[in-house]
Structure formats: structure tokens, C-alpha cells
Design a protein around this motif. Structure first.
Motif, PDB file in Angstrom:
ATOM      1  N   SER A 283      12.981 -17.588  14.575  1.00 22.35           N
ATOM      2  CA  SER A 283      12.192 -16.732  15.470  1.00 22.35           C
ATOM      3  C   SER A 283      12.044 -15.320  14.919  1.00 22.35           C
ATOM      4  CB  SER A 283      12.849 -16.678  16.860  1.00 22.35           C
ATOM      5  OG  SER A 283      14.180 -16.180  16.765  1.00 22.35           O
ATOM      6  N   ASP A 284      12.359 -15.133  13.637  1.00 19.89           N
ATOM      7  CA  ASP A 284      12.320 -13.789  13.043  1.00 19.89           C
ATOM      8  C   ASP A 284      10.936 -13.164  13.152  1.00 19.89           C
ATOM      9  OD1 ASP A 284      15.015 -13.901  12.257  1.00 19.89           O
ATOM     10  OD2 ASP A 284      14.502 -14.943  10.404  1.00 19.89           O
ATOM     11  N   PHE A 285       9.898 -13.931  12.793  1.00 21.99           N
ATOM     12  CA  PHE A 285       8.541 -13.381  12.817  1.00 21.99           C
ATOM     13  C   PHE A 285       8.126 -13.041  14.243  1.00 21.99           C
ATOM     14  CE2 PHE A 285       3.940 -13.444  12.834  1.00 21.99           C
ATOM     15  CZ  PHE A 285       3.625 -12.781  11.666  1.00 21.99           C
ATOM     16  N   ASP A 286       8.365 -13.946  15.173  1.00 23.19           N
ATOM     17  CA  ASP A 286       7.974 -13.736  16.563  1.00 23.19           C
ATOM     18  C   ASP A 286       8.669 -12.512  17.148  1.00 23.19           C
ATOM     19  OD1 ASP A 286       7.705 -16.424  15.608  1.00 23.19           O
ATOM     20  OD2 ASP A 286       7.172 -17.052  17.618  1.00 23.19           O
ATOM     21  N   ASN A 287       9.963 -12.364  16.870  1.00 26.84           N
ATOM     22  CA  ASN A 287      10.708 -11.214  17.388  1.00 26.84           C
ATOM     23  C   ASN A 287      10.192  -9.908  16.811  1.00 26.84           C
ATOM     24  OD1 ASN A 287      12.318 -12.949  18.879  1.00 26.84           O
ATOM     25  ND2 ASN A 287      13.960 -13.020  17.361  1.00 26.84           N
ATOM     26  N   GLN A 288       9.801  -9.928  15.524  1.00 22.31           N
ATOM     27  CA  GLN A 288       9.273  -8.716  14.911  1.00 22.31           C
ATOM     28  C   GLN A 288       7.936  -8.325  15.519  1.00 22.31           C
ATOM     29  OE1 GLN A 288      10.667  -6.580  12.608  1.00 22.31           O
ATOM     30  NE2 GLN A 288       8.881  -5.334  13.140  1.00 22.31           N
ATOM     31  N   MET A 289       7.110  -9.312  15.848  1.00 18.14           N
ATOM     32  CA  MET A 289       5.834  -9.014  16.490  1.00 18.14           C
ATOM     33  C   MET A 289       6.034  -8.415  17.884  1.00 18.14           C
ATOM     34  SD  MET A 289       3.347  -9.622  14.400  1.00 18.14           S
ATOM     35  CE  MET A 289       4.498  -8.810  13.281  1.00 18.14           C
ATOM     36  N   VAL A 290       7.056  -8.885  18.594  1.00 18.11           N
ATOM     37  CA  VAL A 290       7.391  -8.282  19.887  1.00 18.11           C
ATOM     38  C   VAL A 290       7.807  -6.830  19.679  1.00 18.11           C
ATOM     39  CG1 VAL A 290       9.005  -8.329  21.825  1.00 18.11           C
ATOM     40  CG2 VAL A 290       8.027 -10.463  20.978  1.00 18.11           C
ATOM     41  N   ALA A 291       8.633  -6.586  18.657  1.00 18.86           N
ATOM     42  CA  ALA A 291       9.081  -5.225  18.357  1.00 18.86           C
ATOM     43  C   ALA A 291       7.924  -4.318  17.966  1.00 18.86           C
ATOM     44  CB  ALA A 291      10.124  -5.252  17.239  1.00 18.86           C
ATOM     45  N   ALA A 292       6.856  -4.926  17.419  1.00 19.58           N
ATOM     46  CA  ALA A 292       5.661  -4.152  17.047  1.00 19.58           C
ATOM     47  C   ALA A 292       4.723  -3.984  18.239  1.00 19.58           C
ATOM     48  CB  ALA A 292       4.940  -4.848  15.900  1.00 19.58           C
ATOM     49  N   THR A 293       5.234  -4.253  19.453  1.00 16.12           N
ATOM     50  CA  THR A 293       4.523  -4.107  20.731  1.00 16.12           C
ATOM     51  C   THR A 293       3.347  -5.075  20.867  1.00 16.12           C
ATOM     52  OG1 THR A 293       3.003  -2.315  20.035  1.00 16.12           O
ATOM     53  CG2 THR A 293       5.192  -1.664  20.846  1.00 16.12           C
ATOM     54  N   CYS A 294       3.467  -6.253  20.274  1.00 13.06           N
ATOM     55  CA  CYS A 294       2.446  -7.282  20.435  1.00 13.06           C
ATOM     56  C   CYS A 294       2.776  -8.173  21.629  1.00 13.06           C
ATOM     57  CB  CYS A 294       2.361  -8.161  19.189  1.00 13.06           C
ATOM     58  SG  CYS A 294       1.719  -7.347  17.707  1.00 13.06           S
ATOM     59  N   ARG A 295       1.733  -8.732  22.220  1.00 14.48           N
ATOM     60  CA  ARG A 295       1.878  -9.825  23.190  1.00 14.48           C
ATOM     61  C   ARG A 295       1.991 -11.092  22.363  1.00 14.48           C
ATOM     62  NH1 ARG A 295       2.901 -13.297  26.577  1.00 14.48           N
ATOM     63  NH2 ARG A 295       1.578 -13.922  28.327  1.00 14.48           N
ATOM     64  N   VAL A 296       3.138 -11.770  22.447  1.00  8.04           N
ATOM     65  CA  VAL A 296       3.433 -12.885  21.550  1.00  8.04           C
ATOM     66  C   VAL A 296       3.479 -14.194  22.330  1.00  8.04           C
ATOM     67  CG1 VAL A 296       5.086 -13.855  19.907  1.00  8.04           C
ATOM     68  CG2 VAL A 296       4.717 -11.372  20.003  1.00  8.04           C
ATOM     69  N   LEU A 297       2.745 -15.196  21.829  1.00  8.37           N
ATOM     70  CA  LEU A 297       2.812 -16.559  22.339  1.00  8.37           C
ATOM     71  C   LEU A 297       3.359 -17.437  21.224  1.00  8.37           C
ATOM     72  CD1 LEU A 297      -0.631 -16.907  24.177  1.00  8.37           C
ATOM     73  CD2 LEU A 297       1.541 -16.064  25.080  1.00  8.37           C
ATOM     74  N   SER A 298       4.511 -18.057  21.466  1.00 11.22           N
ATOM     75  CA  SER A 298       5.139 -18.938  20.491  1.00 11.22           C
ATOM     76  C   SER A 298       4.924 -20.384  20.929  1.00 11.22           C
ATOM     77  CB  SER A 298       6.639 -18.652  20.393  1.00 11.22           C
ATOM     78  OG  SER A 298       6.882 -17.318  19.991  1.00 11.22           O
ATOM     79  N   PHE A 299       4.422 -21.214  20.011  1.00 11.68           N
ATOM     80  CA  PHE A 299       4.104 -22.602  20.322  1.00 11.68           C
ATOM     81  C   PHE A 299       4.889 -23.536  19.411  1.00 11.68           C
ATOM     82  CE2 PHE A 299       0.406 -19.982  21.207  1.00 11.68           C
ATOM     83  CZ  PHE A 299      -0.061 -20.441  22.433  1.00 11.68           C
ATOM     84  N   ASP A 300       5.526 -24.540  20.006  1.00 10.27           N
ATOM     85  CA  ASP A 300       6.162 -25.593  19.218  1.00 10.27           C
ATOM     86  C   ASP A 300       6.482 -26.760  20.141  1.00 10.27           C
ATOM     87  OD1 ASP A 300       7.758 -27.243  17.570  1.00 10.27           O
ATOM     88  OD2 ASP A 300       8.355 -25.512  16.377  1.00 10.27           O
ATOM     89  N   PRO A 301       5.845 -27.912  19.914  1.00 16.56           N
ATOM     90  CA  PRO A 301       6.100 -29.052  20.797  1.00 16.56           C
ATOM     91  C   PRO A 301       7.362 -29.821  20.457  1.00 16.56           C
ATOM     92  CG  PRO A 301       4.500 -29.654  19.138  1.00 16.56           C
ATOM     93  CD  PRO A 301       4.822 -28.203  18.912  1.00 16.56           C
ATOM     94  N   LEU A 302       8.021 -29.462  19.366  1.00 17.73           N
ATOM     95  CA  LEU A 302       9.143 -30.261  18.875  1.00 17.73           C
ATOM     96  C   LEU A 302      10.470 -29.514  18.919  1.00 17.73           C
ATOM     97  CD1 LEU A 302       7.320 -31.863  15.811  1.00 17.73           C
ATOM     98  CD2 LEU A 302       7.702 -32.871  18.062  1.00 17.73           C
ATOM     99  N   CYS A 303      10.484 -28.385  19.606  1.00 17.78           N
ATOM    100  CA  CYS A 303      11.747 -27.662  19.745  1.00 17.78           C
ATOM    101  C   CYS A 303      11.730 -26.799  21.005  1.00 17.78           C
ATOM    102  CB  CYS A 303      12.009 -26.763  18.538  1.00 17.78           C
ATOM    103  SG  CYS A 303      11.235 -25.119  18.646  1.00 17.78           S
ATOM    104  N   CYS A 304      12.870 -26.316  21.344  1.00 17.51           N
ATOM    105  CA  CYS A 304      13.017 -25.156  22.232  1.00 17.51           C
ATOM    106  C   CYS A 304      12.770 -25.416  23.716  1.00 17.51           C
ATOM    107  CB  CYS A 304      12.128 -24.004  21.762  1.00 17.51           C
ATOM    108  SG  CYS A 304      12.251 -23.667  19.988  1.00 17.51           S
ATOM    109  N   GLY A 305      12.646 -26.675  24.131  1.00 23.69           N
ATOM    110  CA  GLY A 305      12.591 -26.971  25.551  1.00 23.69           C
ATOM    111  C   GLY A 305      11.233 -26.778  26.197  1.00 23.69           C
ATOM    112  N   ALA A 306      11.259 -26.599  27.524  1.00 21.75           N
ATOM    113  CA  ALA A 306      10.040 -26.482  28.314  1.00 21.75           C
ATOM    114  C   ALA A 306       9.443 -25.082  28.179  1.00 21.75           C
ATOM    115  CB  ALA A 306      10.337 -26.783  29.777  1.00 21.75           C
ATOM    116  N   ALA A 307       8.243 -24.921  28.720  1.00 19.38           N
ATOM    117  CA  ALA A 307       7.594 -23.606  28.716  1.00 19.38           C
ATOM    118  C   ALA A 307       8.462 -22.604  29.472  1.00 19.38           C
ATOM    119  CB  ALA A 307       6.211 -23.713  29.357  1.00 19.38           C
TER     120      ALA A 307
END
Length: 276
Positions: free
Chosen positions: A109-133
Motif C-alpha cells: 500500500s506504499d503508493f496509495d498511502n503516498q497519494m493520500v499524503a499528497a492530499t489526493c482522493r484515493v480509490l484502491s481496487f483489488d478483488p483478490l485481497c483486503c476484504g470487503a469494501a
């Protein structure tokens, strides 16, 4: 409006049989839209010239890609199995919040977390990990769906997840559901034949037009796919994207193709910018 995408994904999961037929009908055997390539004997590369062309397409551009920051901002990797990646802060919007989509967490989740830190609205998608929405943070959501060229269901071709069916949506459906006219940063895992075809579809349909930078976790490990690798990466270049950060992935294989100081490997982290 954004909640509709989650509801849609849940409906897909609860009506597997019906949507399985719908999705397969739209994809017409799942082979439409991709180049036809001949199958070579196991271990034999189909197009050695294609390998050299791919290597040249993955040479970082010194003056294009990330204006004013040739290497962008490097994102430290917390996973020893993966090298750092990067993004271009000078391509992020200055008068509105940026939008970042990340497909295929692949255990990081390094990239996604960095985008959050850069004040972005982040949507992370993966159907094969990490549970429900679920809501990861105030500006970060996780949605368990995959990216595809149709809306419906598809079967996994990832060796790590055999005999698995999951819901998929097109980039346009996702953008419309969230009322995002543009996506500033698009992160993709591109490893399987399915994922390469998804990237090719984004190129062929012009879906990259409203995207300003693309980050790829790139793998090229099929001997009979080199012509396709070249075609797709040429398409990314033709869409106006220049690589500004390119690093061979940890554990990647040197493929014995070299021109001067440039060498070709089987896997990369690549960051592209479109400053046009």
C-alpha cells in the motif's frame, strides 16, 4: 453517487451465474481487442527485435514526463521484494484535490498511502485481497473489484488465485459512478495476459486521454508475448506518456538484451507523465 459502485459490485457477486454469461458475451470469448500472436515452443522468444524495442521504450526520458523533476518523487518501499516507485508532484492539480486510482495492491500500500499524503482522493481496487469494501481513511476507500474492458464478472488468470471469479468494471463506469471527470494518477499492476489486455484497451479506447500520470508495476514473463508487450507500450508512448522513473523490480531476471548501458529485465516499476 459514489456508493452506487459498491452496491453494483455487491449485486455482481450475488448474481454470479447471470452476470457470468453477460460478461462473457460482451468480451466475445475474452479475446477481442488484443493482437493475435503465434505460440512459440516453450522457452523460445517469439520476437527478439520486440525485446530490444521494449527496452528502448523503458529508457527514462530526461526532459519529458515530469516537468522540473526528472526522477519525480521516489516512494520508499516497505517490502523488500519490491523496489521503490515514484510519482510526479508537478503534474498534480493545484486548484483542486487530485484523484488517484490504484488497481492491484499486490501486497503493498506504499503508493496509495503516498497519494493520500499528497492530499489526493484515493480509490484502491483489488478483488483478490483486503476484504470487503471499506473506508481506509477520510480520503481513501477500498473497493474489491477489478478493472476490465466490460462490466460484469471474469475469471482470474493469476497463478496465485486459480479458479477464482470476481466482479469487474470499466474505467469509464468507475469514473462516472464517482463523478470524476478526470483521473490525475492511475496505478496498475500489469503482469498477466488479462492485465496486459486491460492496459491495451485503455490505450485503444482513448481512456488515457484524461489521465496525467501512470504508474505501472510491470511484468513481462511470457515468452510468446513480446510482440504484444511492444505494441501496448508503443501505444502508451503514442498517447503522450514519457517514462521518467524506471527501475528493474527486485528479483527480476536479466533477459540478456543490452544496448550500451541499457539492459532489459523481466519486471519493472515504471512511472509515466503526460505534460502535453
Amino acid at each position: 453517487m459514489a456508493a452506487r459502485i459498491i452496491v453494483f459490485a455487491l449485486v455482481l457477486l450475488s448474481t454470479t451465474d447471470a452476470l457470468r454469461g453477460k460478461g462473457r458475451g460482451k468480451s466475445k470469448g475474452r479475446g477481442s481487442g488484443a493482437s493475435t500472436v503465434a505460440v512459440s515452443p516453450p522457452g523460445e522468444v517469439e520476437c527478439t527485435k520486440c525485446m530490444s524495442a521494449v527496452m528502448r521504450l523503458l529508457i527514462p526520458h530526461e526532459s519529458r514526463g515530469c516537468p522540473g523533476m526528472p526522477n519525480g518523487t521516489v516512494i520508499t518501499s516497505t517490502d523488500l521484494r519490491r523496489v521503490p516507485t515514484a510519482y510526479c508532484p508537478t503534474l498534480l492539480p493545484k486548484k483542486r484535490a487530485c484523484i488517484a486510482y490504484s488497481f492491484g495492491a499486490d501486497g503493498s500500500s506504499d503508493f496509495d498511502n503516498q497519494m493520500v499524503a499528497a492530499t489526493c482522493r484515493v480509490l484502491s481496487f483489488d478483488p483478490l485481497c483486503c476484504g470487503a469494501a471499506h473506508r481506509v481513511g477520510p480520503s481513501h476507500d477500498f473497493i474489491p473489484i477489478g478493472l476490465h474492458w466490460f462490466d460484469g464478472l471474469t475469471d482470474s488468470d493469476d497463478p496465485a488465485h486459480p479458479n477464482t471469479t470476481f466482479p469487474v468494471l470499466t474505467l469509464n463506469t468507475i469514473k462516472t459512478s464517482y463523478e470524476h471527470p478526470k483521473v490525475d494518477v492511475l496505478r496498475l499492476k500489469v503482469a498477466t495476459k488479462h492485465e496486459w489486455k486491460v492496459l491495451k484497451n485503455l490505450v485503444n479506447t482513448g481512456a488515457l486521454t484524461d489521465i496525467f500520470q501512470v504508474s505501472l508495476n510491470l511484468r513481462m514473463e511470457d515468452h510468446d508475448m513480446w510482440e504484444e508487450y511492444r505494441t501496448v507500450l508503443n501505444g502508451v508512448r503514442a498517447a503522450g506518456f514519457f517514462p521518467f522513473y524506471v527501475k528493474p523490480q527486485a528479483g527480476s531476471t536479466y533477459l540478456k538484451v543490452q544496448e550500451g548501458k541499457h539492459m532489459l529485465y523481466s519486471a519493472y516499476e515504471v512511472a509515466y507523465g503526460n505534460d502535453s
